[in-house]
Every structure is written in C-alpha cells, then in structure tokens.
Design a protein around this motif. Structure first.
Motif, PDB file in Angstrom:
ATOM      1  N   GLU A 113       0.821  -1.199   0.000  1.00 25.10           N
ATOM      2  CA  GLU A 113       0.000   0.000   0.000  1.00 25.10           C
ATOM      3  C   GLU A 113       0.860   1.255   0.000  1.00 25.10           C
ATOM      4  O   GLU A 113       0.519   2.255  -0.640  1.00 25.10           O
ATOM      5  CB  GLU A 113      -0.940  -0.018   1.204  1.00 25.10           C
ATOM      6  CG  GLU A 113      -1.993  -1.116   1.119  1.00 25.10           C
ATOM      7  CD  GLU A 113      -2.946  -1.120   2.297  1.00 25.10           C
ATOM      8  OE1 GLU A 113      -2.673  -0.401   3.278  1.00 25.10           O
ATOM      9  OE2 GLU A 113      -3.957  -1.839   2.232  1.00 25.10           O
ATOM     10  N   PHE A 114       1.952   1.206   0.718  1.00 27.17           N
ATOM     11  CA  PHE A 114       2.875   2.341   0.728  1.00 27.17           C
ATOM     12  C   PHE A 114       3.347   2.663  -0.685  1.00 27.17           C
ATOM     13  O   PHE A 114       3.465   3.824  -1.076  1.00 27.17           O
ATOM     14  CB  PHE A 114       4.067   2.023   1.624  1.00 27.17           C
ATOM     15  CG  PHE A 114       5.093   3.121   1.690  1.00 27.17           C
ATOM     16  CD1 PHE A 114       5.017   4.105   2.658  1.00 27.17           C
ATOM     17  CD2 PHE A 114       6.143   3.168   0.784  1.00 27.17           C
ATOM     18  CE1 PHE A 114       5.957   5.123   2.712  1.00 27.17           C
ATOM     19  CE2 PHE A 114       7.086   4.175   0.832  1.00 27.17           C
ATOM     20  CZ  PHE A 114       6.985   5.160   1.805  1.00 27.17           C
ATOM     21  N   ALA A 115       3.639   1.612  -1.463  1.00 30.66           N
ATOM     22  CA  ALA A 115       4.169   1.807  -2.815  1.00 30.66           C
ATOM     23  C   ALA A 115       3.078   2.026  -3.852  1.00 30.66           C
ATOM     24  O   ALA A 115       3.389   2.280  -5.021  1.00 30.66           O
ATOM     25  CB  ALA A 115       5.018   0.595  -3.208  1.00 30.66           C
ATOM     26  N   GLY A 116       1.815   1.900  -3.444  1.00 30.96           N
ATOM     27  CA  GLY A 116       0.730   2.145  -4.367  1.00 30.96           C
ATOM     28  C   GLY A 116       0.407   0.988  -5.283  1.00 30.96           C
ATOM     29  O   GLY A 116      -0.124   1.196  -6.385  1.00 30.96           O
ATOM     30  N   VAL A 117       0.690  -0.246  -4.837  1.00 32.84           N
ATOM     31  CA  VAL A 117       0.360  -1.420  -5.642  1.00 32.84           C
ATOM     32  C   VAL A 117      -0.769  -2.176  -4.956  1.00 32.84           C
ATOM     33  O   VAL A 117      -1.036  -1.989  -3.767  1.00 32.84           O
ATOM     34  CB  VAL A 117       1.597  -2.335  -5.828  1.00 32.84           C
ATOM     35  CG1 VAL A 117       2.738  -1.566  -6.455  1.00 32.84           C
ATOM     36  CG2 VAL A 117       2.027  -2.951  -4.502  1.00 32.84           C
ATOM     37  N   PRO A 118      -1.475  -3.064  -5.692  1.00 35.54           N
ATOM     38  CA  PRO A 118      -2.565  -3.828  -5.072  1.00 35.54           C
ATOM     39  C   PRO A 118      -2.079  -4.601  -3.854  1.00 35.54           C
ATOM     40  O   PRO A 118      -0.961  -5.129  -3.825  1.00 35.54           O
ATOM     41  CB  PRO A 118      -3.006  -4.767  -6.194  1.00 35.54           C
ATOM     42  CG  PRO A 118      -2.636  -4.048  -7.455  1.00 35.54           C
ATOM     43  CD  PRO A 118      -1.349  -3.332  -7.142  1.00 35.54           C
ATOM     44  N   SER A 119      -2.943  -4.696  -2.857  1.00 37.75           N
ATOM     45  CA  SER A 119      -2.540  -5.325  -1.595  1.00 37.75           C
ATOM     46  C   SER A 119      -2.403  -6.827  -1.702  1.00 37.75           C
ATOM     47  O   SER A 119      -1.773  -7.465  -0.854  1.00 37.75           O
ATOM     48  CB  SER A 119      -3.525  -4.970  -0.481  1.00 37.75           C
ATOM     49  OG  SER A 119      -4.836  -5.405  -0.818  1.00 37.75           O
ATOM     50  N   THR A 120      -3.001  -7.428  -2.727  1.00 40.58           N
ATOM     51  CA  THR A 120      -2.903  -8.872  -2.926  1.00 40.58           C
ATOM     52  C   THR A 120      -2.675  -9.163  -4.409  1.00 40.58           C
ATOM     53  O   THR A 120      -2.836  -8.281  -5.263  1.00 40.58           O
ATOM     54  CB  THR A 120      -4.178  -9.594  -2.464  1.00 40.58           C
ATOM     55  OG1 THR A 120      -5.298  -9.097  -3.208  1.00 40.58           O
ATOM     56  CG2 THR A 120      -4.411  -9.384  -0.977  1.00 40.58           C
ATOM     57  N   GLY A 121      -2.325 -10.399  -4.688  1.00 42.21           N
ATOM     58  CA  GLY A 121      -2.142 -10.814  -6.069  1.00 42.21           C
ATOM     59  C   GLY A 121      -0.753 -10.521  -6.590  1.00 42.21           C
ATOM     60  O   GLY A 121       0.139 -10.059  -5.857  1.00 42.21           O
ATOM     61  N   GLU A 122      -0.552 -10.785  -7.866  1.00 43.77           N
ATOM     62  CA  GLU A 122       0.747 -10.564  -8.483  1.00 43.77           C
ATOM     63  C   GLU A 122       1.064  -9.076  -8.536  1.00 43.77           C
ATOM     64  O   GLU A 122       0.184  -8.241  -8.734  1.00 43.77           O
ATOM     65  CB  GLU A 122       0.783 -11.147  -9.898  1.00 43.77           C
ATOM     66  CG  GLU A 122       0.728 -12.657  -9.948  1.00 43.77           C
ATOM     67  CD  GLU A 122       0.970 -13.188 -11.338  1.00 43.77           C
ATOM     68  OE1 GLU A 122       1.407 -12.402 -12.211  1.00 43.77           O
ATOM     69  OE2 GLU A 122       0.711 -14.383 -11.563  1.00 43.77           O
ATOM     70  N   LEU A 123       2.338  -8.785  -8.366  1.00 44.34           N
ATOM     71  CA  LEU A 123       2.767  -7.399  -8.454  1.00 44.34           C
ATOM     72  C   LEU A 123       2.740  -6.937  -9.902  1.00 44.34           C
ATOM     73  O   LEU A 123       3.071  -7.702 -10.815  1.00 44.34           O
ATOM     74  CB  LEU A 123       4.192  -7.249  -7.910  1.00 44.34           C
ATOM     75  CG  LEU A 123       4.385  -7.438  -6.413  1.00 44.34           C
ATOM     76  CD1 LEU A 123       5.869  -7.497  -6.086  1.00 44.34           C
ATOM     77  CD2 LEU A 123       3.721  -6.298  -5.648  1.00 44.34           C
ATOM     78  N   PRO A 124       2.376  -5.679 -10.139  1.00 38.17           N
ATOM     79  CA  PRO A 124       2.477  -5.149 -11.495  1.00 38.17           C
ATOM     80  C   PRO A 124       3.922  -5.198 -11.987  1.00 38.17           C
ATOM     81  O   PRO A 124       4.865  -5.071 -11.185  1.00 38.17           O
ATOM     82  CB  PRO A 124       1.995  -3.703 -11.344  1.00 38.17           C
ATOM     83  CG  PRO A 124       1.173  -3.696 -10.098  1.00 38.17           C
ATOM     84  CD  PRO A 124       1.806  -4.704  -9.193  1.00 38.17           C
ATOM     85  N   ALA A 125       4.109  -5.389 -13.259  1.00 38.72           N
ATOM     86  CA  ALA A 125       5.455  -5.397 -13.829  1.00 38.72           C
ATOM     87  C   ALA A 125       6.153  -4.080 -13.513  1.00 38.72           C
ATOM     88  O   ALA A 125       5.581  -3.000 -13.678  1.00 38.72           O
ATOM     89  CB  ALA A 125       5.378  -5.602 -15.340  1.00 38.72           C
ATOM     90  N   GLY A 126       7.373  -4.185 -13.023  1.00 43.95           N
ATOM     91  CA  GLY A 126       8.160  -2.993 -12.734  1.00 43.95           C
ATOM     92  C   GLY A 126       7.905  -2.353 -11.386  1.00 43.95           C
ATOM     93  O   GLY A 126       8.517  -1.330 -11.066  1.00 43.95           O
ATOM     94  N   ALA A 127       7.010  -2.926 -10.573  1.00 40.70           N
ATOM     95  CA  ALA A 127       6.776  -2.371  -9.232  1.00 40.70           C
ATOM     96  C   ALA A 127       8.017  -2.579  -8.376  1.00 40.70           C
ATOM     97  O   ALA A 127       8.600  -3.663  -8.356  1.00 40.70           O
ATOM     98  CB  ALA A 127       5.574  -3.041  -8.581  1.00 40.70           C
ATOM     99  N   THR A 128       8.440  -1.540  -7.662  1.00 39.79           N
ATOM    100  CA  THR A 128       9.659  -1.620  -6.859  1.00 39.79           C
ATOM    101  C   THR A 128       9.460  -0.944  -5.510  1.00 39.79           C
ATOM    102  O   THR A 128       8.652  -0.025  -5.360  1.00 39.79           O
ATOM    103  CB  THR A 128      10.848  -0.939  -7.567  1.00 39.79           C
ATOM    104  OG1 THR A 128      10.536   0.450  -7.797  1.00 39.79           O
ATOM    105  CG2 THR A 128      11.169  -1.611  -8.890  1.00 39.79           C
TER     106      THR A 128
END
Length: 251
Positions: free
Chosen positions: A146-161
């Motif tokens: 959540e801090f990084a702005g990605v979905p809280s569950t499931g596969e990470l978006p490509a390029g999420a760091t």
C-alpha cells in the motif's frame, strides 16, 4: 506535510505496527516523519516523495539552495560475523554494532514479500516479541504494498519496486546492553513499469538490546520530537547531527 497527510499516514501505518517495529521499519509505533518536496528526483534523492495522495503537499523542510554539502561526519558500520540466509547477524557488542543491526533490519523490512519480512523478524526481533510479530508478517507486506501504491494482494504489477537505502544514523548508549538509535532512510518506490519513482525520506527511531550473544530489536514507544527528515548532501543533514553511512565506495 499538512495535517491531513499526517493523519492519513498514521492511519495506514497503524495497520502494520507489529511487523514494522519488529524489523525496525518503525513506521507505526514511532511517529514517522516523511518529507515531501516538489519536483523530480536527482542524484541526491531530492525528488517528490509522498506517502499518501494529496493535491498540494506542503513541504516540511525549508528549501535549500540546491548545492551539495558534503557530510561532516561519516561512519563505516561493522559487518555481522555470520549470516542467516542473506541477513547479517552476530554484530560486535559496541554502539556501532547495535546500530549496524538496526540498519540491516531496516533495509530488509521494506519488501513486498511476506517471507522476506518474516525472515527479518526472526533474525532481528527480541525473543519476547518474535513469534507474535512473525505471525503478522503478511500484514507487514500488505502495508508495504500500500505504501508503494500497488494492489494489496495478487501478483505485483510489472516494474513495481520498493527499496530502502539507509543514509544516516545517530545513536546513544543507554548502557552496555542497550542502544537507542535513529535511522534515516531514503525509500524509493514505483507502482509499475514506466511510473516515475517516488523518493521518501523517513526518520526511524529504534532500540537495540544485547540478547543471547547478539543485538536484537526491542519495540519502542511512539517517539516525539524527532528530527526533520532530510537527505544526505544538505546543510541540515549536518546541522541535525547525522552521520552518513559509508558502504564500500558510496554513501
């Protein structure tokens, strides 16, 4: 940072208090201070960090003149004598050794992977709190997402760091087996490939205790009167008494 930003950050951080204190992220149990600056990032990490969405964040720090100011103090923290997985342990019984453990723990804690968060808890948390905190590792990973702005569950978006680089420390020795410290971190995050990375400066209070032949993290009460978050390479970094962490050929 506006009052709304502070309240939003505190609400998000409370969700992961057990895990993040255990691994020395200190984003909850301590009063986390996050710097927001306008503009894009540069080599000194002076970007546009923001822990929460806001149409018009208010800077918490005075503007500097843009010039690089060399750190007045450096510290080369000791290495751990052993490793558990890829995590260093068995630091020397010195204030520098305690601080080195806290820095290692803080760096590891900023992760999307719950298994990595849990490994940090098991390696670094004090025995009295280790099991209960390890049980909340999944919550810690969700908080990081959540801090990084990605979905809280499931596969990470490509390029999420999500990466944390400790850049400065302060410490004081309460006694031969207790060291209080502040760790200054530059946290870089991006929600997906192609998104402009955010740079967030965090001041993290921590306590290390000597336990079973090594330094361990002791959960701390919420802190007040923390120094401002400030990046290395600024005059305020020196004015506030930070020691720049030197690792190899870079800070």
């Amino acid at each position: 940072m506006t009052l709304d930003l502070q309240h939003a950050a505190q609400r998000r951080m409370r969700r992961t208090v057990l895990v993040l204190v255990a691994v020395v992220l200190f984003l909850v149990a301590a009063l986390v201070v996050i710097a927001t600056r306008d503009g894009g990032s540069d080599n000194n990490g002076k970007g546009s960090p923001s822990a929460v969405s806001s149409p018009s964040p208010t800077p918490t720090l005075p503007e500097d003149d843009g010039g690089y100011v060399a750190p007045a103090q450096y510290v080369k923290l000791p290495d751990g004598a052993e490793k558990v997985g890829d995590l260093p342990i068995k630091f020397p019984r010195t204030p520098e050794g305690a601080t080195a453990m806290l820095v290692a723990s803080a760096r590891n804690a900023w992760a999307f992977d719950a298994a990595k968060v849990k490994a940090g808890i098991l390696a670094y948390a004090s025995a009295d709190y280790r099991d209960s905190m390890a049980a909340s590792a999944e919550d810690g990973a969700i908080g990081n997402r959540e801090f990084a702005g990605v979905p809280s569950t499931g596969e990470l978006p490509a390029g999420a760091t999500l990466n944390a680089w400790p850049i400065g420390v302060q410490w004081s020795e309460a006694d031969s087996g207790t060291v209080d410290a502040l760790v200054l971190l530059r946290v870089t995050s991006a929600p997906k490939e192609g998104a402009e990375p955010k740079i967030t400066i965090v001041v993290s209070p921590a306590q290390a205790v000597w336990e079973a032949g090594d330094w361990k993290v002791m959960p701390t009460s919420p802190a007040t009167n923390l120094p401002d978050p400030v990046d290395v390479g600024t005059a305020k970094f020196n004015a506030d008494g930070w020691k720049a962490i030197q690792e190899g050929d870079r800070l």
